[in-house]
Design an enzyme around this catalytic site. Structure first.
Site, PDB file in Angstrom:
ATOM      1  N   GLY A  22       0.818  -1.209   0.000  1.00  0.00           N
ATOM      2  CA  GLY A  22       0.000   0.000   0.000  1.00  0.00           C
ATOM      3  C   GLY A  22       0.846   1.249   0.000  1.00  0.00           C
ATOM      4  N   GLY A  33       0.209   5.762   0.712  1.00  0.00           N
ATOM      5  CA  GLY A  33      -0.688   6.880   0.994  1.00  0.00           C
ATOM      6  C   GLY A  33       0.106   8.142   1.238  1.00  0.00           C
ATOM      7  N   ASP A  58     -11.301  10.659   9.007  1.00  0.00           N
ATOM      8  CA  ASP A  58     -10.802  10.265   7.684  1.00  0.00           C
ATOM      9  C   ASP A  58     -11.319   8.876   7.314  1.00  0.00           C
ATOM     10  OD1 ASP A  58      -9.482  10.727   5.344  1.00  0.00           O
ATOM     11  OD2 ASP A  58      -7.515  10.089   6.056  1.00  0.00           O
ATOM     12  N   LYS A 112       4.057   0.489   8.359  1.00  0.00           N
ATOM     13  CA  LYS A 112       3.814   1.784   7.714  1.00  0.00           C
ATOM     14  C   LYS A 112       5.065   2.633   7.887  1.00  0.00           C
ATOM     15  CE  LYS A 112      -0.181   3.876   8.231  1.00  0.00           C
ATOM     16  NZ  LYS A 112      -1.272   4.711   8.815  1.00  0.00           N
TER      17      LYS A 112
END
Length: 410
Positions: A252, A254, A371, A273
């Site tokens: 992923g 972002g 969010d 992350k």
């Protein structure tokens, strides 16, 4: 001053931040300043001019909060107290310039009770740069005192500059009234005095200089203040788990940075992350996310295993979610999409609702995520949904409202 000992508040307030001192007090600050994109949040205001009032050292620095600032006194004797709130309007001026047009209006609560509505420091003190001490009675019957300042959206927001609105407090003192009956229980030192001086020579933790990362020491100090309920990983462990951040393990990407899957030595699958060095807001979100999610445990919230702050790396380590996120399942590449029948879709919707209900109403910390979107809803191997990405979340301290004072998220 009146034999009251004031303790220096050396921990900076910040958006969605909670801090507990080594002594018997703590504070919580929520919200984000509506700014002009300068990446500067002035949570501490230092007077640029000398102050002539008595005890001026108490008023040179003050804590400024964008929405709600709450102070807690713990381990107090039960009984009647006198709360003294020390204010001075040091942001605005009293001349004919633009900065004299500013107006600061906020509400004051003690023990959950509204004691002053639409409080204006300048009006109460009879001008700017003047002290005003407001005294209020308070009953403590459970060992805890709560003092809250709340900006209800009134007054100016950008005079003389962005981010100078909201409640402003210089010092707080709390004294047990003489002759007050007390119940057997917790107590503080002789005199039962808790003094809090806000922002004296305060070190600002969210140091962002042209998008550079926080220095390792500064970030580690921030994380220590969070009293984390998570583990700490070394960079060596994470590199071994992700095969040195192999592109094949990327799952992923972002605004925060990249996300990699990994495998720890004990066989635990993880998602890592990684903060991007190009992220303009990543440092604040990094600390915010750890502070928010480390204390939360719920079947529909993604679990945070820990973090790593080493060298120029800022990393968050989560449980691994086999089916990635809801956005990919619904709208991703054809080979990545998952055929979701209606019972499964219903289960996912209900799971998201349960996670939000926990954040809003059931958790000890009332949190607004701000969010929620398909990419921030992860799916485990059984397609159970879990809410993730708390970088933009804020504490919600007002009953029956989830109003935010600025645009956040997508």
């Amino acid at each position: 001053m009146e034999n009251t000992k004031y303790e220096n508040d050396t921990d900076p307030a910040g958006s969605a931040r909670f801090f507990k001192s080594k002594t018997n007090w703590a504070f919580s600050s929520t919200g984000d300043f509506m700014d002009d994109g300068s990446n500067t949040d002035s949570f501490i205001w230092t007077s640029t001019s000398a102050l002539a009032m008595k005890n001026s050292e108490l008023y040179m620095d003050a804590c400024l909060s964008p929405l709600s600032l709450t102070y807690y006194g713990f381990c107090l004797r039960n009984g009647n107290y006198e709360v003294k709130l020390h204010f001075a309007e040091t942001v605005f001026t009293d001349d004919k310039t633009y900065s004299s047009l500013g107006r600061r209006i906020f509400d004051v609560y003690i023990q959950g009770k509204l004691v002053r509505k639409d409080f204006n420091i300048e009006d109460e003190a009879g001008g700017v740069g003047r002290e005003i001490i407001k005294k209020f009675p308070a009953m403590v019957n459970s060992g805890t005192l709560e003092i809250r300042f709340y900006w209800a959206g009134k007054g100016t927001t950008a005079i003389p500059e962005w981010g100078v609105y909201g409640p402003l407090i210089s010092a707080i003192s709390v004294n047990l009234e003489k002759g007050s009956s007390t119940k057997k229980g917790s107590s503080i030192s002789t005199g039962a005095v808790v003094g809090i001086v806000v922002a004296m020579e305060l070190i600002f933790i969210f140091l962002l200089y042209k998008g550079r990362l926080l220095q390792k020491y500064g970030m580690e100090q921030d994380l220590k203040g969070l009293d984390l309920q998570t583990g700490s990983f070394t960079l060596r462990q994470i590199k071994a788990a992700t095969n040195n951040f192999d592109a094949a393990n990327k799952i992923g990407e972002g605004g925060f940075g990249l996300v990699y899957k990994g495998l720890l030595s004990d066989g635990t699958r993880i998602a890592v992350k990684q903060l991007s060095s190009k992220s303009q807001q990543g440092n604040r979100e990094f600390v915010n996310e750890i502070g928010m999610i480390s204390a939360l445990q719920h079947p529909h919230l993604v679990k945070l295993y820990g973090c790593c702050v080493e060298g120029d790396q800022l990393l968050l380590v989560y449980e691994y979610m086999e089916n990635n996120n809801l956005a990919r399942a619904l709208f991703g590449l054809e080979e990545c999409q998952i055929k979701l029948n209606w019972p499964t879709r219903h289960k996912i919707c209900v799971g998201i609702a349960r996670g939000l209900a926990f954040l809003h109403e059931e958790s000890r910390l009332k949190i607004v995520h701000r969010d929620i979107k398909a990419t921030n809803v992860l799916l485990d191997e059984n397609l159970n949904p879990k809410i993730s990405d708390f970088g933009l979340a804020k504490l919600n301290e007002e009953d029956n409202t989830h109003i935010s004072t600025r645009i956040a998220g997508t």
